[in-house]
Enzyme design. Sequence first.
Site, short mmCIF file in Angstrom:
data_model
loop_
_atom_site.label_atom_id
_atom_site.label_comp_id
_atom_site.label_asym_id
_atom_site.label_seq_id
_atom_site.Cartn_x
_atom_site.Cartn_y
_atom_site.Cartn_z
N GLY A 133 -89.25 104.78 -9.69
CA GLY A 133 -88.25 104.41 -10.62
C GLY A 133 -87.81 102.74 -10.28
N SER A 135 -86.19 100.05 -8.93
CA SER A 135 -85.28 100.08 -7.86
C SER A 135 -85.53 98.80 -6.91
CB SER A 135 -85.31 101.04 -6.92
OG SER A 135 -86.89 101.68 -6.86
N LYS A 187 -97.44 99.61 -13.17
CA LYS A 187 -96.49 98.64 -13.59
C LYS A 187 -96.57 97.46 -12.88
CE LYS A 187 -93.41 99.31 -9.95
NZ LYS A 187 -92.85 98.47 -9.25
N ASP A 240 -89.31 101.21 -14.69
CA ASP A 240 -89.88 100.44 -13.65
C ASP A 240 -90.69 99.17 -13.94
OD1 ASP A 240 -90.23 100.03 -11.04
OD2 ASP A 240 -91.65 101.57 -10.44
N THR A 244 -89.75 95.47 -13.23
CA THR A 244 -90.69 94.26 -12.44
C THR A 244 -91.47 93.36 -13.16
OG1 THR A 244 -91.40 96.91 -11.20
CG2 THR A 244 -92.69 94.88 -10.76
#
Length: 328
Positions: A133, A135, A187, A240, A244
């Site tokens: 996720g 983070s 990702k 995510d 990112t």
Amino acid sequence: MNLTILGGGSWGTALAQVLSYNFEKVYIWDIDKQVLKDIQEYHQNKKYHPNVMLAHNIIPIEDIQEATNIGDIIVVAIPSQFVRQTLSNVKIEKEKPIISASKGIEIESLKLMSQVIEKSLNLDLKYIFALSGPSFAKEVIMGLPTAVVLAGDTRLGKDLQKILSTKTFRVYLSDDVVGAEVGGSVKNVIAIACGISDGLGFGNNARASLITRGLYEISKIVKEFGGNPQTVYGLSGLGDLILTATGDLSRNRKFGILIGQGYNVEDAIKEIGQIVEGYTTVKALNNLVKEKNIDLPISQMVYKVVYEGLDPKLAAEMLMIRDLKSEF
């Protein structure tokens, strides 16, 4: 109840800190003995979080076998390409939850981290989970609100969800380990593409297009691995990816920006000073393209730029002049 974190890097240390409130003791292991020494002597990880005082129930431990034995729950936060090597000599004495917080696909085998952990530890898959996720470690360790997803067997997962959730770290539950792991891995590659675009000064339109089409590539890979493509619209996919691909704390985006600005790969990695997971993951995706004949145009162009030296501007042009087609 005790928690063990394998991997004292930026992410592993952040997890140790945020979860320290829910456990009697949090043991942290790392191959870097200086990291462990600093935690022991100063309650700080001076290498990755030099300005953060760690909770006093976070305890460094040098023996990885002892670390896995003493924890009731194990979190694996080791760089993905070193997971198999690190766990190969570890024996789990009794079955316990193993949570993969490592994001990547093994280059040669094309295995996800849950599969690598299953094979390395000879453990039933029902005990293996994936945590993923949006983070950033720096924000997690500062106690800023963060929501993630825990994917795995939902019967055991419901208990883990409660154990791992804090006032600043909210855990959602999913039964799609494959989708969560693929989203968390790929990702990083799309974030490199977005970084290259930003480094070239291509603007917001280009970045939004890359994110959207990149999400489509992630869904294709999830389907190829046998996961649920709907998972990509959740925290471990879209959430995510947005973080990112746009966040200033993203190592993968920064790597891409440097490449777009004219840095060579070696200098860009040196400038960042930490592992760039997307750099290795894109190599696995290139192998996937060859083996499965799956079309991943953005990922393929990232590979050509970072491994074959293709000029980033030419790569962008090649993406734009591809054969026209329907969106889905």
